[in-house]
Motif scaffolding. Structure first.
Motif, PDB file in Angstrom:
ATOM      1  N   SER A   1       0.861  -1.190   0.000  1.00  0.00           N
ATOM      2  CA  SER A   1       0.000   0.000   0.000  1.00  0.00           C
ATOM      3  C   SER A   1       0.887   1.227   0.000  1.00  0.00           C
ATOM      4  O   SER A   1       1.671   1.422   0.929  1.00  0.00           O
ATOM      5  CB  SER A   1      -0.913   0.019   1.230  1.00  0.00           C
ATOM      6  OG  SER A   1      -1.557   1.280   1.362  1.00  0.00           O
ATOM      7  N   ASN A   2       0.774   2.041  -1.034  1.00  0.00           N
ATOM      8  CA  ASN A   2       1.604   3.242  -1.102  1.00  0.00           C
ATOM      9  C   ASN A   2       1.335   4.168   0.080  1.00  0.00           C
ATOM     10  O   ASN A   2       2.263   4.641   0.741  1.00  0.00           O
ATOM     11  CB  ASN A   2       1.349   3.989  -2.417  1.00  0.00           C
ATOM     12  CG  ASN A   2       2.191   5.243  -2.532  1.00  0.00           C
ATOM     13  OD1 ASN A   2       3.403   5.199  -2.377  1.00  0.00           O
ATOM     14  ND2 ASN A   2       1.555   6.368  -2.789  1.00  0.00           N
ATOM     15  N   SER A   3       0.081   4.413   0.391  1.00  0.00           N
ATOM     16  CA  SER A   3      -0.260   5.306   1.509  1.00  0.00           C
ATOM     17  C   SER A   3      -0.001   4.660   2.858  1.00  0.00           C
ATOM     18  O   SER A   3       0.228   5.342   3.856  1.00  0.00           O
ATOM     19  CB  SER A   3      -1.740   5.708   1.425  1.00  0.00           C
ATOM     20  OG  SER A   3      -2.575   4.580   1.685  1.00  0.00           O
ATOM     21  N   GLY A   4      -0.077   3.324   2.904  1.00  0.00           N
ATOM     22  CA  GLY A   4       0.050   2.622   4.171  1.00  0.00           C
ATOM     23  C   GLY A   4      -1.206   2.692   5.012  1.00  0.00           C
ATOM     24  O   GLY A   4      -1.206   2.318   6.185  1.00  0.00           O
ATOM     25  N   GLU A   5      -2.310   3.136   4.408  1.00  0.00           N
ATOM     26  CA  GLU A   5      -3.562   3.319   5.151  1.00  0.00           C
ATOM     27  C   GLU A   5      -4.736   2.578   4.507  1.00  0.00           C
ATOM     28  O   GLU A   5      -5.878   2.769   4.923  1.00  0.00           O
ATOM     29  CB  GLU A   5      -3.895   4.818   5.237  1.00  0.00           C
ATOM     30  CG  GLU A   5      -2.794   5.691   5.832  1.00  0.00           C
ATOM     31  CD  GLU A   5      -2.576   5.450   7.314  1.00  0.00           C
ATOM     32  OE1 GLU A   5      -3.480   4.887   7.970  1.00  0.00           O
ATOM     33  OE2 GLU A   5      -1.490   5.817   7.832  1.00  0.00           O
ATOM     34  N   THR A   6      -4.495   1.751   3.493  1.00  0.00           N
ATOM     35  CA  THR A   6      -5.575   1.050   2.811  1.00  0.00           C
ATOM     36  C   THR A   6      -6.252   0.061   3.755  1.00  0.00           C
ATOM     37  O   THR A   6      -5.601  -0.858   4.271  1.00  0.00           O
ATOM     38  CB  THR A   6      -5.034   0.309   1.577  1.00  0.00           C
ATOM     39  OG1 THR A   6      -4.293   1.227   0.761  1.00  0.00           O
ATOM     40  CG2 THR A   6      -6.166  -0.286   0.763  1.00  0.00           C
ATOM     41  N   SER A   7      -7.544   0.226   3.968  1.00  0.00           N
ATOM     42  CA  SER A   7      -8.238  -0.527   5.017  1.00  0.00           C
ATOM     43  C   SER A   7      -8.184  -2.034   4.786  1.00  0.00           C
ATOM     44  O   SER A   7      -7.958  -2.810   5.720  1.00  0.00           O
ATOM     45  CB  SER A   7      -9.693  -0.068   5.133  1.00  0.00           C
ATOM     46  OG  SER A   7     -10.387  -0.249   3.906  1.00  0.00           O
ATOM     47  N   GLU A   8      -8.401  -2.497   3.540  1.00  0.00           N
ATOM     48  CA  GLU A   8      -8.383  -3.936   3.268  1.00  0.00           C
ATOM     49  C   GLU A   8      -7.015  -4.534   3.581  1.00  0.00           C
ATOM     50  O   GLU A   8      -6.919  -5.647   4.123  1.00  0.00           O
ATOM     51  CB  GLU A   8      -8.740  -4.218   1.804  1.00  0.00           C
ATOM     52  CG  GLU A   8     -10.136  -3.801   1.391  1.00  0.00           C
ATOM     53  CD  GLU A   8     -10.128  -2.426   0.724  1.00  0.00           C
ATOM     54  OE1 GLU A   8      -9.356  -1.551   1.175  1.00  0.00           O
ATOM     55  OE2 GLU A   8     -10.885  -2.246  -0.241  1.00  0.00           O
ATOM     56  N   VAL A   9      -5.966  -3.807   3.232  1.00  0.00           N
ATOM     57  CA  VAL A   9      -4.613  -4.294   3.488  1.00  0.00           C
ATOM     58  C   VAL A   9      -4.352  -4.377   4.991  1.00  0.00           C
ATOM     59  O   VAL A   9      -3.817  -5.376   5.489  1.00  0.00           O
ATOM     60  CB  VAL A   9      -3.567  -3.377   2.810  1.00  0.00           C
ATOM     61  CG1 VAL A   9      -2.148  -3.807   3.189  1.00  0.00           C
ATOM     62  CG2 VAL A   9      -3.741  -3.388   1.297  1.00  0.00           C
ATOM     63  N   LEU A  10      -4.766  -3.358   5.731  1.00  0.00           N
ATOM     64  CA  LEU A  10      -4.555  -3.344   7.182  1.00  0.00           C
ATOM     65  C   LEU A  10      -5.325  -4.474   7.865  1.00  0.00           C
ATOM     66  O   LEU A  10      -4.816  -5.106   8.805  1.00  0.00           O
ATOM     67  CB  LEU A  10      -4.978  -1.991   7.752  1.00  0.00           C
ATOM     68  CG  LEU A  10      -4.152  -0.786   7.292  1.00  0.00           C
ATOM     69  CD1 LEU A  10      -4.756   0.511   7.822  1.00  0.00           C
ATOM     70  CD2 LEU A  10      -2.702  -0.912   7.743  1.00  0.00           C
ATOM     71  N   GLN A  11      -6.539  -4.733   7.408  1.00  0.00           N
ATOM     72  CA  GLN A  11      -7.330  -5.823   7.986  1.00  0.00           C
ATOM     73  C   GLN A  11      -6.668  -7.177   7.727  1.00  0.00           C
ATOM     74  O   GLN A  11      -6.642  -8.050   8.613  1.00  0.00           O
ATOM     75  CB  GLN A  11      -8.741  -5.798   7.403  1.00  0.00           C
ATOM     76  CG  GLN A  11      -9.582  -4.622   7.877  1.00  0.00           C
ATOM     77  CD  GLN A  11     -10.879  -4.479   7.104  1.00  0.00           C
ATOM     78  OE1 GLN A  11     -11.325  -5.413   6.457  1.00  0.00           O
ATOM     79  NE2 GLN A  11     -11.484  -3.294   7.162  1.00  0.00           N
TER      80      GLN A  11
END
Length: 283
Positions: free
Chosen positions: A186-196
């Motif tokens: 995730s470029n932003s580091g804040e993508t919800s699906e990735v964090l989950q």
């Protein structure tokens, strides 16, 4: 040594810095020539901040000390032409657009290579080498990078699962029995699906390697190991993630080819087998 730009790095992270460090960054960008000869006290005074804020600012932009900042700025200023990122304007001709995109790509790759942490790259290669299974996931442009990871490490003889279905990946984490690594992109580091998915991976003892842009973000905080790309200043058209995608692909290439170089004989055999398998479809 690659010619990454410390000025570009400061521009990219400036708005995410704490107030006192942001004031230091603004002072540096306003007059980089002054900074190359100033003391910590003089720069702090010019920014209406403290010497401690200067030290913290240097750490936040990935440097060990104020003298290192001065050295990097001197290298930037010594370049014969301005380095930077350029956005697309209305009704530009073919050559102007081509030159801008080539310039952006070159700068992105130089900035990423210059700030990439060698120790972390080596650690990531070791983790991937030991893994029985590699999972990878990204959204949007980052999904293209996940696909590239999958193709490369399949050639290395690894079991790789790359899917756009987060539910399938979560099930794989829960039912997998082997030593596994999850590369979360995730470029932003804040993508919800990735964090989950990172949370789910860690619940199932899957080691997490993050691939994200330079600076602090939730993905970096959650990961066991974080690899960072350059961070281009925001622009309207470039927000389609062209620069971030190129930076991520460079890191993926560096990881893979470092591993291949240090497992050369094994990789030659694996690549030969994979080529033979795909050649059957050309007959």
């Amino acid at each position: 040594m690659t010619s990454g730009s410390i000025i570009n790095r400061i521009e990219g992270i400036l708005n995410d810095l704490p107030k006192s460090e942001k004031k230091i960054g603004q002072a540096v960008l306003a007059n980089p020539e002054f900074t190359t000869t100033a003391s910590i006290h003089k720069l702090a005074q010019k920014a209406d901040a403290s010497g401690a804020a200067v030290v913290r600012f240097c750490k936040s932009i990935g440097l060990h000390s104020f003298p290192e900042l001065k050295r990097q700025l001197s290298l930037d200023l010594a370049q014969p032409q301005k380095k930077g990122y350029y956005d697309i304007e209305p009704n530009e001709d073919f050559h102007a657009i081509t030159e801008k995109l080539v310039s952006n790509m070159t700068q992105t790759l130089n900035d990423t290579a210059s700030q990439l942490n060698e120790t972390k790259v080596l650690e990531a290669c070791e983790l991937l080498g030991q893994a029985d299974t590699i999972y990878t996931y990204g959204v949007g442009a980052s999904w293209l990078v996940a696909e590239d990871i999958s193709q490369k490490w399949l050639r290395a003889g690894k079991h790789v699962l790359a899917t756009q279905d987060a539910h399938v990946l979560a099930m794989a984490f829960a039912t997998g029995k082997k030593k596994a690594v999850f590369i979360a992109i995730s470029n932003s580091g804040e993508t919800s699906e990735v964090l989950q998915l990172v949370d789910q991976a860690k619940l199932n003892n899957v080691t997490v390697i993050s691939l994200t842009r330079f600076g602090n973000n939730k993905l970096k905080e959650k990961a066991d190991l974080s690899l960072e790309t350059s961070r281009a200043p925001e622009a309207e058209i470039r927000s389609t993630a062209t620069s971030s995608r190129q930076a991520q692909l460079l890191v993926v290439d560096i990881l893979f080819y470092y591993y291949a170089s240090h497992h050369y004989d094994e990789m030659i055999q694996q690549i030969k087998h994979s080529r033979e398998a795909t050649n059957r479809f050309r007959e």
